[in-house]
Structure formats: C-alpha cells, structure tokens
Design a protein around this motif. Sequence first.
Motif, PDB file in Angstrom:
ATOM      1  N   GLU A  87      -2.381  12.788   4.730  1.00  0.00           N
ATOM      2  CA  GLU A  87      -3.207  11.752   5.944  1.00  0.00           C
ATOM      3  C   GLU A  87      -4.564  11.324   5.088  1.00  0.00           C
ATOM      4  O   GLU A  87      -4.970  10.631   5.850  1.00  0.00           O
ATOM      5  CB  GLU A  87      -3.631  12.657   7.028  1.00  0.00           C
ATOM      6  CG  GLU A  87      -2.275  13.006   7.821  1.00  0.00           C
ATOM      7  CD  GLU A  87      -1.536  11.921   8.353  1.00  0.00           C
ATOM      8  OE1 GLU A  87      -2.383  10.729   9.012  1.00  0.00           O
ATOM      9  OE2 GLU A  87      -0.293  11.654   8.308  1.00  0.00           O
ATOM     10  N   CYS A  88      -4.771  11.979   4.190  1.00  0.00           N
ATOM     11  CA  CYS A  88      -5.885  11.416   3.235  1.00  0.00           C
ATOM     12  C   CYS A  88      -5.674  10.981   2.180  1.00  0.00           C
ATOM     13  O   CYS A  88      -4.827  11.620   1.410  1.00  0.00           O
ATOM     14  CB  CYS A  88      -7.172  12.300   3.401  1.00  0.00           C
ATOM     15  SG  CYS A  88      -7.942  12.658   4.784  1.00  0.00           S
ATOM     16  N   ARG A  89      -6.260   9.775   1.344  1.00  0.00           N
ATOM     17  CA  ARG A  89      -5.955   9.557  -0.031  1.00  0.00           C
ATOM     18  C   ARG A  89      -7.290   9.236  -0.806  1.00  0.00           C
ATOM     19  O   ARG A  89      -8.218   8.533  -0.056  1.00  0.00           O
ATOM     20  CB  ARG A  89      -5.159   8.188   0.019  1.00  0.00           C
ATOM     21  CG  ARG A  89      -3.745   8.356   0.620  1.00  0.00           C
ATOM     22  CD  ARG A  89      -2.898   7.069   0.606  1.00  0.00           C
ATOM     23  NE  ARG A  89      -1.869   7.211   1.231  1.00  0.00           N
ATOM     24  CZ  ARG A  89      -0.910   6.157   1.489  1.00  0.00           C
ATOM     25  NH1 ARG A  89      -1.143   4.753   1.096  1.00  0.00           N
ATOM     26  NH2 ARG A  89       0.252   6.369   2.119  1.00  0.00           N
ATOM     27  N   GLY A  90      -7.474   9.808  -2.121  1.00  0.00           N
ATOM     28  CA  GLY A  90      -8.549   9.695  -2.595  1.00  0.00           C
ATOM     29  C   GLY A  90      -8.297   8.375  -3.424  1.00  0.00           C
ATOM     30  O   GLY A  90      -7.225   7.783  -3.576  1.00  0.00           O
ATOM     31  N   PHE A  91      -9.399   7.518  -3.680  1.00  0.00           N
ATOM     32  CA  PHE A  91      -9.407   6.497  -4.464  1.00  0.00           C
ATOM     33  C   PHE A  91     -10.717   6.296  -5.315  1.00  0.00           C
ATOM     34  O   PHE A  91     -11.844   6.776  -4.925  1.00  0.00           O
ATOM     35  CB  PHE A  91      -8.959   5.359  -3.554  1.00  0.00           C
ATOM     36  CG  PHE A  91     -10.400   4.896  -2.698  1.00  0.00           C
ATOM     37  CD1 PHE A  91     -11.319   4.128  -2.853  1.00  0.00           C
ATOM     38  CD2 PHE A  91     -10.390   5.564  -1.362  1.00  0.00           C
ATOM     39  CE1 PHE A  91     -12.390   3.803  -2.116  1.00  0.00           C
ATOM     40  CE2 PHE A  91     -11.361   5.517  -0.634  1.00  0.00           C
ATOM     41  CZ  PHE A  91     -12.441   4.426  -0.864  1.00  0.00           C
ATOM     42  N   VAL A  92     -10.473   5.251  -6.176  1.00  0.00           N
ATOM     43  CA  VAL A  92     -11.476   4.718  -6.853  1.00  0.00           C
ATOM     44  C   VAL A  92     -11.497   3.296  -7.082  1.00  0.00           C
ATOM     45  O   VAL A  92     -10.653   2.869  -7.315  1.00  0.00           O
ATOM     46  CB  VAL A  92     -11.532   5.247  -8.553  1.00  0.00           C
ATOM     47  CG1 VAL A  92     -12.477   4.793  -9.403  1.00  0.00           C
ATOM     48  CG2 VAL A  92     -11.546   6.886  -8.637  1.00  0.00           C
ATOM     49  N   THR A  93     -12.598   2.837  -6.849  1.00  0.00           N
ATOM     50  CA  THR A  93     -12.668   1.422  -6.570  1.00  0.00           C
ATOM     51  C   THR A  93     -13.972   0.621  -7.228  1.00  0.00           C
ATOM     52  O   THR A  93     -14.815   1.481  -7.127  1.00  0.00           O
ATOM     53  CB  THR A  93     -12.378   0.815  -5.344  1.00  0.00           C
ATOM     54  OG1 THR A  93     -12.478  -0.898  -5.449  1.00  0.00           O
ATOM     55  CG2 THR A  93     -13.748   1.135  -4.321  1.00  0.00           C
TER      56      THR A  93
END
Length: 122
Positions: A87-93
């Motif tokens: 239900e949660c996603r880590g990301f780099v942007t």
Amino acid sequence: MISSMRMKWLPLGLIVLALASCSSVEPLDTSLITQSTAQNRRADTSVIAETVGQSTVGVEPLAWGNPSTGSSGVISEITVAPGSDGECRGFVTTQRSLQGESRFKGVACHSANAGWKVRPAN
C-alpha cells in the motif's frame, strides 16, 4: 509662434520623455511568491504521488509534469516500502521548478478515501 524646426523635434522630445519615465526600476513584490511556492509544492506532490501510484514497482526512469505549475521531474526508482503490504511505495525523484532543481526521496501511500498521498521517507 514656434518655428517649423522646433515642430519637427517636438514629437521626438515627447517620445524621449515618455521612455525616460518608463525606465525607472521598481522593487519586485515577492510577497505572493512564498504563498504560491507552498501551493505549487503541494500540487506537484499530488502529481508525483499519482504517478508513483499508477506505475509499477521497479519502473525505468519515468517523467512527470505538472502543467498548472510548470514543474517537472523524473522518478528514477519505485520500490515497495518496507512493512506496507504494497500500500506504500518508496520513490526517488527530481523536481525542476522556478526555484531550481532538487532531488528527494519520499513514500507514496494509498488510502481508499484519499487516493495516493506523499509522506517524507524515513
């Protein structure tokens, strides 16, 4: 009576005076910039969250853009956030805006009533 020579130069003199009065430098009012920056950041965060939510884990670099703020960036990594059951996603942007370019990590989580929302990464 004004001579014909003076009549020829009169329009040019008026133009010079008009341009001189327009060349003064006024201070830029930046009071609204601070308010709009926070609003733009929230709007950009919403676009990032939705982009992360609609993408797959481990995606190749993915561009995002917010036409209402003019900001854009590239999401370079999407992972399943630890302990989130998907239900949660880590990301780099990255984020390019009028304030410059920045890079940050975050976590986008989904809830049935609020959609995808971003919170800072731990």
